[in-house]
Write a protein that holds these residues in place. Structure first.
Motif, mmCIF file in Angstrom:
data_model
loop_
_atom_site.group_PDB
_atom_site.id
_atom_site.type_symbol
_atom_site.label_atom_id
_atom_site.label_comp_id
_atom_site.label_asym_id
_atom_site.label_seq_id
_atom_site.Cartn_x
_atom_site.Cartn_y
_atom_site.Cartn_z
ATOM 1 N N ASN A 184 1.962 0.712 -8.654
ATOM 2 C CA ASN A 184 3.289 1.213 -8.324
ATOM 3 C C ASN A 184 3.723 0.546 -7.010
ATOM 4 O O ASN A 184 3.010 -0.292 -6.460
ATOM 5 N N ILE A 185 4.891 0.907 -6.515
ATOM 6 C CA ILE A 185 5.423 0.243 -5.331
ATOM 7 C C ILE A 185 4.499 0.428 -4.123
ATOM 8 O O ILE A 185 4.207 -0.522 -3.384
ATOM 9 N N GLU A 186 4.026 1.641 -3.905
ATOM 10 C CA GLU A 186 3.143 1.909 -2.764
ATOM 11 C C GLU A 186 1.868 1.079 -2.853
ATOM 12 O O GLU A 186 1.416 0.493 -1.867
ATOM 13 N N GLU A 187 1.279 1.032 -4.049
ATOM 14 C CA GLU A 187 0.045 0.265 -4.239
ATOM 15 C C GLU A 187 0.298 -1.231 -4.052
ATOM 16 O O GLU A 187 -0.540 -1.955 -3.508
ATOM 17 N N LEU A 188 1.467 -1.699 -4.497
ATOM 18 C CA LEU A 188 1.807 -3.108 -4.352
ATOM 19 C C LEU A 188 1.967 -3.482 -2.875
ATOM 20 O O LEU A 188 1.555 -4.564 -2.442
ATOM 21 N N GLU A 189 2.554 -2.575 -2.103
ATOM 22 C CA GLU A 189 2.690 -2.820 -0.663
ATOM 23 C C GLU A 189 1.329 -2.941 0.002
ATOM 24 O O GLU A 189 1.103 -3.813 0.856
ATOM 25 N N LEU A 190 0.403 -2.058 -0.378
ATOM 26 C CA LEU A 190 -0.938 -2.092 0.207
ATOM 27 C C LEU A 190 -1.686 -3.368 -0.190
ATOM 28 O O LEU A 190 -2.423 -3.944 0.612
ATOM 29 N N LEU A 191 -1.486 -3.810 -1.440
ATOM 30 C CA LEU A 191 -2.171 -5.001 -1.930
ATOM 31 C C LEU A 191 -1.689 -6.274 -1.249
ATOM 32 O O LEU A 191 -2.476 -7.173 -0.942
ATOM 33 N N THR A 192 -0.376 -6.347 -1.034
ATOM 34 C CA THR A 192 0.221 -7.592 -0.552
ATOM 35 C C THR A 192 0.575 -7.575 0.925
ATOM 36 O O THR A 192 0.954 -8.608 1.487
ATOM 37 N N HIS A 193 0.474 -6.377 1.540
ATOM 38 C CA HIS A 193 0.828 -6.207 2.952
ATOM 39 C C HIS A 193 2.290 -6.604 3.211
ATOM 40 O O HIS A 193 2.623 -7.180 4.247
ATOM 41 N N LYS A 194 3.139 -6.299 2.224
ATOM 42 C CA LYS A 194 4.559 -6.591 2.331
ATOM 43 C C LYS A 194 5.371 -5.319 2.093
ATOM 44 O O LYS A 194 5.017 -4.509 1.232
ATOM 45 N N LYS A 195 6.461 -5.138 2.834
ATOM 46 C CA LYS A 195 7.347 -3.999 2.638
ATOM 47 C C LYS A 195 8.266 -4.281 1.453
ATOM 48 O O LYS A 195 8.883 -5.351 1.371
ATOM 49 N N ASP A 201 12.121 -7.653 -3.932
ATOM 50 C CA ASP A 201 10.945 -7.626 -3.058
ATOM 51 C C ASP A 201 9.666 -7.457 -3.870
ATOM 52 O O ASP A 201 8.640 -8.091 -3.587
ATOM 53 N N ALA A 202 9.732 -6.583 -4.880
ATOM 54 C CA ALA A 202 8.558 -6.335 -5.727
ATOM 55 C C ALA A 202 8.149 -7.598 -6.474
ATOM 56 O O ALA A 202 6.959 -7.909 -6.601
ATOM 57 N N ILE A 203 9.137 -8.318 -6.970
ATOM 58 C CA ILE A 203 8.852 -9.559 -7.699
ATOM 59 C C ILE A 203 8.216 -10.594 -6.780
ATOM 60 O O ILE A 203 7.198 -11.210 -7.126
ATOM 61 N N ASN A 204 8.791 -10.774 -5.619
ATOM 62 C CA ASN A 204 8.264 -11.774 -4.683
ATOM 63 C C ASN A 204 6.852 -11.421 -4.214
ATOM 64 O O ASN A 204 5.992 -12.304 -4.079
ATOM 65 N N ALA A 205 6.604 -10.135 -3.997
ATOM 66 C CA ALA A 205 5.262 -9.710 -3.597
ATOM 67 C C ALA A 205 4.253 -9.957 -4.711
ATOM 68 O O ALA A 205 3.111 -10.377 -4.468
ATOM 69 N N SER A 206 4.670 -9.705 -5.947
ATOM 70 C CA SER A 206 3.759 -9.859 -7.081
ATOM 71 C C SER A 206 3.388 -11.308 -7.329
ATOM 72 O O SER A 206 2.289 -11.600 -7.823
ATOM 73 N N LYS A 207 4.284 -12.223 -7.000
ATOM 74 C CA LYS A 207 3.971 -13.641 -7.181
ATOM 75 C C LYS A 207 2.751 -14.039 -6.351
ATOM 76 O O LYS A 207 1.973 -14.916 -6.753
ATOM 77 N N ILE A 217 1.267 -8.714 -14.482
ATOM 78 C CA ILE A 217 1.453 -7.582 -13.582
ATOM 79 C C ILE A 217 2.583 -6.700 -14.096
ATOM 80 O O ILE A 217 3.694 -7.185 -14.332
ATOM 81 N N CYS A 218 2.307 -5.420 -14.274
ATOM 82 C CA CYS A 218 3.326 -4.420 -14.577
ATOM 83 C C CYS A 218 3.528 -3.571 -13.322
ATOM 84 O O CYS A 218 2.585 -2.935 -12.848
ATOM 85 N N ILE A 219 4.741 -3.569 -12.800
ATOM 86 C CA ILE A 219 5.041 -2.775 -11.611
ATOM 87 C C ILE A 219 5.748 -1.508 -12.051
ATOM 88 O O ILE A 219 6.862 -1.546 -12.579
ATOM 89 N N SER A 220 5.106 -0.378 -11.867
ATOM 90 C CA SER A 220 5.674 0.904 -12.279
ATOM 91 C C SER A 220 6.788 1.301 -11.323
ATOM 92 O O SER A 220 6.592 1.395 -10.114
ATOM 93 N N MET A 221 7.984 1.577 -11.894
ATOM 94 C CA MET A 221 9.145 1.942 -11.096
ATOM 95 C C MET A 221 9.605 3.373 -11.378
ATOM 96 O O MET A 221 10.741 3.751 -11.080
ATOM 97 N N GLY A 222 8.733 4.199 -11.992
ATOM 98 C CA GLY A 222 9.094 5.588 -12.289
ATOM 99 C C GLY A 222 10.251 5.679 -13.259
ATOM 100 O O GLY A 222 10.264 5.024 -14.307
ATOM 101 N N LYS A 223 11.250 6.480 -12.912
ATOM 102 C CA LYS A 223 12.413 6.678 -13.783
ATOM 103 C C LYS A 223 13.241 5.408 -13.954
ATOM 104 O O LYS A 223 14.079 5.304 -14.855
#
Length: 310
Positions: A184-195, A201-207, A217-223
């Motif tokens: 999810n977004i929080e986990e992605l921030e912790l993994l990539t050290h990016k806000k 932002d999520a796409i660029n971090a996942s790259k 990579i599937c990034i969970s965005m909730g609703k």
């Protein structure tokens, strides 16, 4: 075949209350104990979709016996490693405003002999597996990078490894052995050290993670649905609004849908539609790890997938 690993299974006890007030005596108007843990939720949904997964991991004590008996009741094949400790109990308390409060035990400690026994069983099961899903936390006593070991075993056997975990154990497992992760977004921030403030932002971090070797990579965005990307495609998965009853287990249900699609050679877009449909269906019910095929048939037609330019 799909193999599902749950290192730290539990008895999940769901309590539904009108109000939840700390420091008072309260009576639940609904109680539902189930065999739980993220991996077992995945296995239950795969079973409901029509496949027969096999479950591996660690079980111990009276709680472990209860979990095994519950899986046997629904004919989910399991070959857990028996340990001396007591498997855990986890609580989910839902109040009248649909707020969910979870209390999670750490679970038993695993020793080196337990791990060796598990690896022997896993090595045999991988011979007939196409997909392996590992979900949830590691047990106490296990190396923090142990999921990396599992990925290496899968790679040697040509098995697609889907990992759904978080924190340090996920960070230490990022490598070319991972077929799919679902932060999810929080986990992605912790993994990539990016806000991360938006989808871009999520796409660029996942790259950054793709460059580390993760294939999908599937990034969970909730609703707001899901963002998917690999080195060829970036998809924005739009889901319809639903009346959510209980979100616990929805992420696990999504993983189950994706794994089922991979096993049956679905197209990537169809895998994503099934994954999100399963997650949404689970959210409509109080029972964790439960889906309804009628819901899924409806949602499959309502989910929209747009492609970003790479």
């Amino acid at each position: 075949m799909i193999t599902v690993i749950t290192f730290n299974p539990s008895i999940d006890r769901l309590y539904k209350l009108e109000t939840f007030k700390i420091g008072t005596v309260q009576r639940a108007n609904f109680v539902n104990p189930t065999a739980g843990g993220k991996g077992l939720n995945v296995a239950k949904v795969i079973k409901q979709l029509g496949e027969s997964p096999i479950c591996l991991g660690f079980l111990g004590g009276y709680n472990g016996l209860y979990i095994k008996n519950e899986l046997d009741k629904v004919e989910i094949v399991n070959n857990f490693t028996e340990i001396n400790g007591e498997s855990r109990i986890c609580l989910n308390i839902i109040d009248g405003d649909k707020n969910s409060t979870e209390i999670l035990e750490k679970g038993p400690r695993i020793n080196e002999d337990d791990i060796l026994d598990f690896e022997s069983k896993l090595d045999k099961v991988l011979e007939s597996s196409k997909v392996l899903v590992a979900s949830g936390s590691l047990s106490q006593g296990m190396p923090v990078d142990y999921y990396k070991t599992v990925g290496e075993m899968c790679n040697r056997k040509g098995v697609k490894f889907i990992l759904d975990t978080s924190g340090r154990s996920l960070e230490m497992s990022i490598s070319e052995n991972l077929y799919l992760i679902k932060p999810n977004i929080e986990e992605l921030e912790l993994l990539t050290h990016k806000k991360i403030n938006n989808k871009e932002d999520a796409i660029n971090a996942s790259k950054f993670l793709l460059e580390k070797g993760v294939k999908n990579i599937c990034i969970s965005m909730g609703k707001d649905g899901m963002i998917f990307l690999n080195k060829e495609h970036i998809y924005d998965v739009k889901i319809p609004k639903i009346e959510v009853l209980n979100t616990v287990g929805s992420g696990d249900s999504s993983i189950a849908g994706f794994a089922y699609g991979v096993l049956n050679d679905y197209s990537l877009k169809d895998c994503l539609k099934l994954a999100n449909s399963c997650g949404m269906s689970n959210a409509l019910y109080m029972e964790t790890g439960y889906i309804n095929k009628k819901d899924i048939a409806l949602f499959l037609n309502e989910i929209k997938i747009n492609e970003y330019n790479y």
